[in-house]
Design an enzyme around this catalytic site. Structure first.
Site, PDB file in Angstrom:
ATOM      1  CD  GLU A   1      -3.014   0.709   2.145  1.00  0.00           C
ATOM      2  OE1 GLU A   1      -4.169   1.452   1.999  1.00  0.00           O
ATOM      3  OE2 GLU A   1      -3.234  -0.134   2.926  1.00  0.00           O
TER       4      GLU A   1
ATOM      5  NE  ARG B   1      -1.379  -1.588   8.305  1.00  0.00           N
ATOM      6  CZ  ARG B   1      -1.351  -0.261   8.575  1.00  0.00           C
ATOM      7  NH1 ARG B   1      -0.285   0.293   8.089  1.00  0.00           N
ATOM      8  NH2 ARG B   1      -2.335   0.196   8.838  1.00  0.00           N
TER       9      ARG B   1
END
Length: 669
Positions: A83, A290
């Site tokens: 992302e 993450r």
């Protein structure tokens, strides 16, 4: 002046302090562009999306564009994942950067940031394609399936490529619980008194396996259990074995295991966990939060072990490596403190508690196994038959704590608390008097409902979604009211069950293996192993075929006019009974309605007689008014325009005529 663009405004001050004069640090505040809201926004041949600036993004792009004009070089330091790579590409494209410098770092420390800036790279278009592919696939499912789904089940419903399989997990688990039949079964515990100054009250348990009826997993004979408990007064020691067991520490945290442990230890949701972790990361206290990797970098391991030795803790002889789950994205290491010597970090109580959890897990990972002395005794009673019964007593004593000196019991999910059972050292062949025999009654339990943490674990095990999406998936199914929280457990709503039933058997994305395969295709796309269009076309072709079948099997033509029928529902409320019927999509030209019969149109409903028009004129449009009356609960009595819904004028009734000077409040004409 060099320009460094990060994602979060929370990073600006810290990084600006590292870089000093000659640098300007600004933030994109996440995504600046997205697909259009009112259109699918995807070319269904090339699968290229059409992006527009978001409302917030318009202002951000304008500010950044002004800064770019004065910059000698522009560095894009968005987050180090797919992302983040996609956001960097959007910025480069929107700002028309000719030579964007991409930098990534897994921790916000001066050393890490400066090291990254010293060796920038170009944009990784494979990662960008993988993120774009995910977004396109999600949009295709949402736009293509949600409309037909809503017509079948009623109301405004939605389907999602990962949302729907997550919802299915919750629904299927609830149905397992409903279908579960409780089985009552029995056992026996023998309680022994003090032996040679050993603590009294150690317990031996009857091994019932040899006494089970064929095909049974449990002892159902209460009478037999009672005989064993009451008649076994002495036992003979068959064996007494001394062994050792070892318990390795849990791995350092991945995104998933952090969410699970924080739920168990701190009682917070995955969404809250990720918010706290984000702030800790931005403040430079932990590495990027993450990640799928349970392993630490060599440099981090060396620093952690050195710290542990300085505390005289038992450091493991050989550095541990943990096996990652299949399909893991290991672009960066596990979540850990950036400075292991910092015992506390964080601004709020929640941040401090999460930091402490991460730090303990990190330290434990580099310490020795916990070692237990285990004593196992087998005893025989001969009051029933020559088969025994046989009893077993097992006691476990922690002899070397190893990693348990730093980690709390509730930090390690899946670790069961050992019950004390002070079994004495006994001699084979000796006899013992039984203090008491107790029949134990057990009931089988249905599978537990999912919690937010256990659903994340189930999604990870099945390869559904990725670290950055777990919290969003949970938020989505709850926000749409397909699932609700009851005492931290996830319970499907009626709407959630209806959606799953409507999709089941029609769409591949509801199947766990299909969804996992799709995620693996996106991973292959990120690695540049497969072409973008090929992955998109494969999914799209399959989806279109499934959609065609779904529509043909669930569409119903109106007998009156031939237009499609649609299901119209409203849940019952406190003051009304709700409704569930099928109506013609050609309304108001066609007002045919049909009862709902098991999800399909049933008998046609009688059309209420239209109230006659009156001689009173609507003051707004000059059309006749109609006196509308309904008696009983939820009734009404008012005058409304005959041109409704084009004209929505309405007036209270005043002795059989409209009160024009007192426009009706609420209600519909």
């Amino acid at each position: 002046m060099n320009l460094l663009i990060v994602e979060s405004p929370g990073k600006i001050k810290k990084i600006q302090g590292f870089l000093g004069e000659g640098w300007q640090v600004m933030a994109s505040v996440g995504h600046v562009r997205d697909l259009p809201r009112d259109d699918i926004g995807v070319n269904e041949t090339s699968y290229r999306p059409r992006y527009l600036p978001t409302e917030r993004g318009k202002g951000v792009i304008a500010k950044l564009a002004k800064a770019v004009q004065d910059a000698q070089a522009v560095y894009l330091a968005t987050d180090p994942d797919r992302e983040g790579e996609a956001i960097a590409w959007h910025l480069a494209d929107a700002l028309r950067l000719k030579d964007p410098q991409r930098v990534t770092y897994a921790e916000i420390t001066e050393q890490a940031v400066k090291k990254a800036l010293a060796s920038p790279r170009g944009l990784d278009m494979h990662l960008v394609a993988a993120q774009e592919g995910r977004r396109v696939l999600d949009r295709l499912v949402g736009y293509k399936v949600s409309g037909p789904l809503s017509r079948v089940v009623g109301g405004k419903k939605s389907a999602g490529r990962v949302q729907s399989p997550a919802l299915r997990l919750v629904v299927d688990r609830e149905r397992e619980i409903r279908a579960f039949t409780v089985t009552t079964h029995y056992g026996v515990n023998l309680i022994f008194d003090q032996v040679e100054n050993i603590t009294p009250g150690w317990v031996a348990t009857w091994l019932v396996k040899d006494w089970l009826e064929p095909g049974r997993s449990y002892l159902l004979d209460k009478e037999l259990a009672t005989r064993v408990a009451t008649e076994t007064r002495k036992v003979t020691v068959l064996s007494c074995e001394e062994t050792e067991s070892r318990s390795a520490p849990p791995a350092p945290f991945t995104t998933s295991t952090l969410q699970q442990a924080a739920s168990a230890a701190l009682k917070i949701s995955p969404k809250e966990t990720m918010g706290l972790a984000q702030r800790l990361y931005e403040a430079g206290h932990i590495t990027y939060m993450r990640t799928d990797s349970p392993n630490l970098s060599d440099e981090a391991v060396a620093a952690i072990q050195e710290y542990c030795r300085s505390r005289d803790w038992p450091v493991v002889a050989k550095s541990r490596r943990w096996k990652s789950k299949e399909g893991a994205q290991e672009a960066h290491e596990a979540i850990r403190p950036t400075h292991i010597e910092a015992e506390e970090a964080g601004e709020t109580e929640g941040e401090q508690a999460l930091y402490a959890l991460i730090r303990r897990r990190t330290l434990a990972s580099q310490l020795d196994d916990a070692v237990f002395d285990v004593r196992t005794v087998q005893l025989a009673g001969n009051v029933i038959s020559d088969r025994g019964p046989i009893f077993e007593a097992k006691g476990r004593t922690l002899s070397r704590p190893g990693w348990k000196i730093v980690i709390k019991q509730d930090d390690a999910e899946g670790e069961e608390q050992e019950k004390e059972n002070p079994v004495p050292r006994l001699q084979a062949g000796s006899q013992l008097a039984v203090g008491a025999g107790l029949v134990t009654v057990h009931k089988t339990k249905p599978p537990a409902r999912y919690t937010e943490a256990s659903l994340v674990k189930a999604l990870e095990e099945r390869g559904i979604g990725r670290p950055s999406t777990y919290a969003a998936i949970l938020e989505n199914i709850m926000a749409r009211e397909y699932v609700r929280l009851e005492k931290r457990n996830l319970v499907p709503t009626d709407a959630g069950e209806v959606v799953v039933d409507a999709l089941r058997g029609h769409f591949g994305f509801l199947d766990y293996s299909y969804t996992q395969g799709m995620e693996e295709s996106l991973d292959a796309l990120a690695e540049g192993k497969v072409p973008y269009v090929e992955v998109m076309r494969q999914f799209h072709t399959s989806l279109e075929a499934e959609l065609k079948g779904f529509v043909s099997l669930t569409s119903h033509a109106c007998p009156a006019c031939g237009k499609p029928l649609r299901r119209i529902t409203k849940p019952a409320g406190k003051n009304d009974r709700g409704y569930d019927f099928w109506g013609c999509s050609g309304y108001p030209d066609c007002s045919a309605t049909f009862a709902n019969a098991g999800g399909k149109p049933g008998e046609r409903l009688e059309t209420r007689q239209k109230a006659p028009v009156s001689s009173f004129q609507c003051p707004k449009c000059k059309k006749p008014l109609i006196h509308r009356i309904k008696e009983g609960a939820g009734g009404y009595d008012f005058w409304g325009c005959s041109e409704f819904p084009k004209c929505k004028e309405s007036f209270p009734d005043a002795g059989g005529q409209p009160a024009f000077d007192a426009k009706r409040k609420g209600g519909k004409a």
